[in-house]
Scaffold this active site. Structure first.
Site, short mmCIF file in Angstrom:
data_model
loop_
_atom_site.label_atom_id
_atom_site.label_comp_id
_atom_site.label_asym_id
_atom_site.label_seq_id
_atom_site.Cartn_x
_atom_site.Cartn_y
_atom_site.Cartn_z
CB SER A 154 -0.90 0.01 1.24
OG SER A 154 -1.52 1.26 1.43
CE1 TYR A 167 -4.72 -2.18 4.38
CE2 TYR A 167 -3.80 -0.07 3.69
CZ TYR A 167 -4.32 -1.31 3.38
OH TYR A 167 -4.46 -1.69 2.06
#
Length: 273
Positions: A154, A167
């Site tokens: 990501s 995350y």
């Protein structure tokens, strides 16, 4: 080999855990269109069947398998079914992952109010949801001495983005695991084995919808910040990730190993000035 032939996935067997999600289903449809046989793994039977039905309706070859990526026994059973039907595994796209509301730190909440259990849940999903399928399917690739693995990182592993603490931690670890396996697999089993990561920028998915959209469907303040700091001036479309996935699975990238490929419209490169 002709230039276009390098990008072909014809008759390659590609496994996509998380193939029922917004990004994973886009990957599944794209690699099927490129000629691959696609195994879609997910927890939701109806969603998996719908993705497979769409692929078959367009002339592709696919099968749906129900398994939780955090349950190694279930993943191994899915692997055995794939081998029984197609006999090999040429590519693995670890598309299972995501975030949970409990691991997000809103600006109006105390930073120290986040529960450790919530962070652990996100870390487990993204890390072990990558490690367990890799352990299962890379074992087959090692015997074949050939195979390409794509992990999903990501933008938040490249830069610390506000709010998504759990995350960010998880995806940073995914990148570390990607590079570790990119060293160990080919050194032990030959240069036909490759591991890379795809790091998407900001794409609208089910997991981040609540952060990016207001109830009326307009962009939230956070989404607008992403748009304003992306040179392209917009969010990404899932289809814009699929070309990179096809490239990394194909022979066109056969000397690409241990790389993290950003697909973010220039967000990471932009200083804001």
């Amino acid at each position: 080999m002709q230039a276009l032939e390098q990008f072909s996935l014809k008759e390659k067997v590609i496994v996509i855990p998380g193939g029922t999600g917004v990004l994973g289903s886009a990957f599944a449809r794209a690699v099927a269109a490129a000629g691959a046989r696609v195994a879609v793994i997910g927890r939701n039977r109806d969603k998996a069947a719908a993705v497979v039905a769409d692929i078959r309706q367009k002339g592709g070859e696919a099968m749906d398998l129900i398994a939780d990526v955090l349950e190694e026994k279930q993943v191994r059973e899915a692997r055995d079914r794939i081998l029984d039907q197609w006999g090999r595994v040429d590519g693995l796209v670890n598309a299972a992952g995501g975030n949970t509301p409990g691991a997000v730190v809103p600006p109006d909440k105390d930073l120290f109010s986040v529960r450790t259990e919530a962070i652990r849940e996100v870390v487990d999903l993204n890390i072990y949801g990558t490690v367990i399928p890799t352990q299962c399917f890379a074992e087959v690739m090692a015997r074949q001495q050939k195979g390409s693995i794509i992990n999903i990182s990501s933008l938040s592993a490249q830069r610390p983005l506000s709010r998504v603490m759990g995350y960010s931690l998880a995806k940073t670890a995914v990148e570390g695991y990607t590079q570790w396996m990119a060293i160990e697999l080919p050194k032990r089993y030959g240069d036909g084995l490759r591991v890379n990561a795809l790091a998407p920028g900001v794409f609208l998915t089910e997991q981040n919808r609540g952060l990016l959209l207001r109830p009326d469907g307009s962009y939230s303040e956070r989404a607008q910040l992403f748009v304003d700091n992306t040179p392209f001036g917009r969010l990404g479309d899932p289809e814009e990730l699929t070309g990179t996935v096809i490239w990394l699975l194909s022979d066109a990238s056969r000397f690409v190993n241990g790389a993290v490929i950003l697909v973010d419209g220039g967000f990471n490169a932009f200083s804001g000035v």
